[in-house]
Design an enzyme around this catalytic site. Structure first.
Site, PDB file in Angstrom:
ATOM      1  N   GLU A   1      -9.033 -10.086   7.225  1.00 43.49           N
ATOM      2  CA  GLU A   1      -8.346  -9.371   8.318  1.00 43.49           C
ATOM      3  C   GLU A   1      -9.282  -9.283   9.524  1.00 43.49           C
ATOM      4  O   GLU A   1      -8.925  -8.835  10.596  1.00 43.49           O
ATOM      5  CB  GLU A   1      -7.906  -7.977   7.874  1.00 43.49           C
TER       6      GLU A   1
ATOM      7  N   GLY B   1     -10.413  -2.070   3.385  1.00 43.43           N
ATOM      8  CA  GLY B   1     -11.085  -1.254   4.392  1.00 43.43           C
ATOM      9  C   GLY B   1     -11.723  -2.105   5.466  1.00 43.43           C
ATOM     10  O   GLY B   1     -11.526  -3.319   5.523  1.00 43.43           O
TER      11      GLY B   1
ATOM     12  N   HIS C   1       0.829  -1.211   0.000  1.00 40.91           N
ATOM     13  CA  HIS C   1       0.000   0.000   0.000  1.00 40.91           C
ATOM     14  C   HIS C   1       0.861   1.259   0.000  1.00 40.91           C
ATOM     15  O   HIS C   1       1.733   1.413   0.835  1.00 40.91           O
ATOM     16  CB  HIS C   1      -0.908   0.028   1.232  1.00 40.91           C
TER      17      HIS C   1
ATOM     18  N   ASP D   1      -0.011   4.371   0.804  1.00 44.04           N
ATOM     19  CA  ASP D   1      -0.175   5.260   1.958  1.00 44.04           C
ATOM     20  C   ASP D   1       0.406   4.664   3.246  1.00 44.04           C
ATOM     21  O   ASP D   1       0.575   5.383   4.223  1.00 44.04           O
ATOM     22  CB  ASP D   1      -1.649   5.656   2.161  1.00 44.04           C
TER      23      ASP D   1
END
Ligand SMILES: [Zn+2]
Length: 348
Positions: free
Chosen positions: A195, A164, A9, A11
Site C-alpha cells: 500500500e 498498518g 476489515h 473496523d
C-alpha cells in the site's frame, strides 16, 4: 453469484446506524446525524496516501472498545455479507486496538469470535477470523497477541496478518517472532504489503513466507515478481476500489487484477472495508467487469480461487466448492471459468 471474500476489515465495515448508537451510548464524541456519521466513517476518495486512509479508522476503533460492541458489529457484518450472497468470508481485525478502555485481549477476541459464530449460525455463511498485528505496535505485544489468538483456533480464528503504516514501518521482519508464534500456534499467514513502497514492499513481505498477501497490486508491473508469486503459489487478495482510494493506483481501469489473473498469478477480489470505501462486494464485482474489464468467466474463476486458498480446512471447504460449482454448472456463460476453477481445485 455465490461469493467468497478473504480481505475484509471489521473496523472498516461498521454500519452507520450502529456507529450512531454506539457513539451515543458510549459517550464518544462523533457526529449525531446519519449523514454526518456517514461522512466521518467514509474516507476521502482518493486519499493523499495510505496514512490518510488509515485515519478513517480512528473513529470506528474508538467506538469498538467493549465486548458487546465488538460482538454486535461482527454479527452485523456477517449478516450484511450473507444478504449479498457471500457464502464464505474471512474477517480480520487488530485485537490490540480494542483494549483502550480496559477490555482484556482475550475477552476482546472472544467477543468477535462470538459475533462470528452467531452470524454464521443465523445465515449459514461460513466465517473464519484473522488476527491482525500492527506494524506500529511493539513486537513483544504482537507476540502476546499471536499466543492469545492461537487459543481461539478451534473456534474459527485461523489466520494471522500484519497491517498498518508501511512507510513508517517498512520491514515486517521486525515482527518475525510474532509470525513464528502465530505459525507455532497453528495460524495461517497473510500480510499486508504494497500500500506504500510498490513491488519492493511485496518482495519484503515474502520474507515472512506468507500463503497470501493482502494487496500487493504493484506485483502486476513486475514480471519477475509475478513469476515468483505464481511459482510459490502466494495469492494476492486484491481490493481495487480501496487501492484507488489509498492513492496507490490512479484509477480502476489501471488496476492490475486482470493482468495478474491472465498471467496466471493466484488472485482474489475483496472490498477491504465496506464502510470506509462505501462499497459492497457486489459493487466491487460489478466494477471489476465494467471498469477493469474482467470477463464474467474470469470473475468467476477469481471468486472460485478464494475457496482454494481460504484459511479453512478441507472438511469446511469441500461442500462450499461443490455448492459453487453446482451453481456455475447452471450458468452457460461461466463454462470457461468453471473449467479453470476445477483445474485450480485439483491442484490444491
Ligand atoms: Zn486490508
Amino acid at each position: 453469484m455465490p461469493k467468497a471474500e478473504l480481505h475484509l476489515h471489521l473496523d472498516g465495515s461498521l454500519r452507520v446506524g450502529t456507529a450512531l448508537e454506539l457513539a451515543r451510548t458510549r459517550g464518544v464524541e462523533a457526529p449525531a446525524t446519519w449523514r454526518g456519521m456517514f461522512d466521518a466513517l467514509v474516507a476521502p476518495m482518493p486519499c493523499r496516501d495510505q496514512a490518510e486512509l488509515l485515519r478513517a479508522f480512528d473513529l470506528p476503533i474508538a467506538l469498538m472498545q467493549d465486548a458487546e460492541a465488538l460482538e454486535r458489529i461482527t454479527a452485523e457484518l456477517v449478516a450484511s455479507k450473507a444478504a449479498e450472497g457471500v457464502r464464505y468470508m474471512e474477517i480480520r481485525w487488530g485485537p490490540l486496538l480494542h483494549v483502550a478502555r480496559g477490555l482484556s485481549l482475550a475477552d476482546g477476541i472472544e467477543a468477535v469470535v462470538r459475533g462470528a459464530e452467531a452470524g454464521a449460525a443465523r445465515t449459514g455463511t461460513v466465517v473464519r477470523l484473522i488476527a491482525t498485528a500492527l506494524r506500529s505496535h511493539d513486537p513483544t505485544d504482537n507476540v502476546r497477541l499471536a499466543v492469545a489468538a492461537s487459543r481461539f483456533r478451534d473456534r474459527g480464528l485461523t489466520g494471522w496478518d500484519l497491517a498498518g503504516p508501511e512507510a513508517a514501518f517498512p520491514d515486517p521482519l521486525t515482527h518475525a517472532t510474532a509470525f513464528e508464534a502465530a505459525r507455532a500456534g497453528g495460524l495461517r499467514i497473510t500480510i499486508h504489503a504494497g500500500e506504500w513502497g510498490g513491488a519492493a514492499q511485496v518482495r519484503r513481505a515474502l520474507a515472512v513466507n506468507p500463503e497470501r498477501i493482502a494487496h500487493g497490486e504493484a506485483t502486476s508491473g513486475d514480471p519477475e515478481l509475478i513469476a515468483e508469486m505464481t511459482a510459490r503459489g502466494v495469492c494476492l487478495d486484491l481490493c481495487p476500489t480501496s487501492n484507488v482510494q489509498a492513492g496507490i493506483v490512479p484509477s480502476l481501469p489501471e488496476h492490475g487484477i486482470a493482468r495478474l489473473h491472465r498471467a496466471g498469478a493466484p488472485v482474489t477480489l475483496s472490498t477491504d472495508d465496506t464502510t470506509v470505501s462505501d462499497i459492497s462486494l457486489t459493487d466491487e464485482y460489478g466494477r471489476a467487469v465494467a471498469e477493469i474489464g474482467l470477463t464474467l468467466p474470469e470473475l468467476w474463476a477469481i471468486d472460485r480461487i478464494a475457496l482454494d486458498v481460504a484459511f479453512a480446512d478441507e472438511a469446511t471447504l469441500a461442500p462450499l466448492r461443490r455448492e459453487f460449482d453446482t451453481w456455475a454448472a447452471g450458468v452457460p456463460e461461466l463454462g470457461a471459468g468453471t473449467a479453470q476453477a476445477g483445474a485450480s481445485a485439483s491442484r490444491s
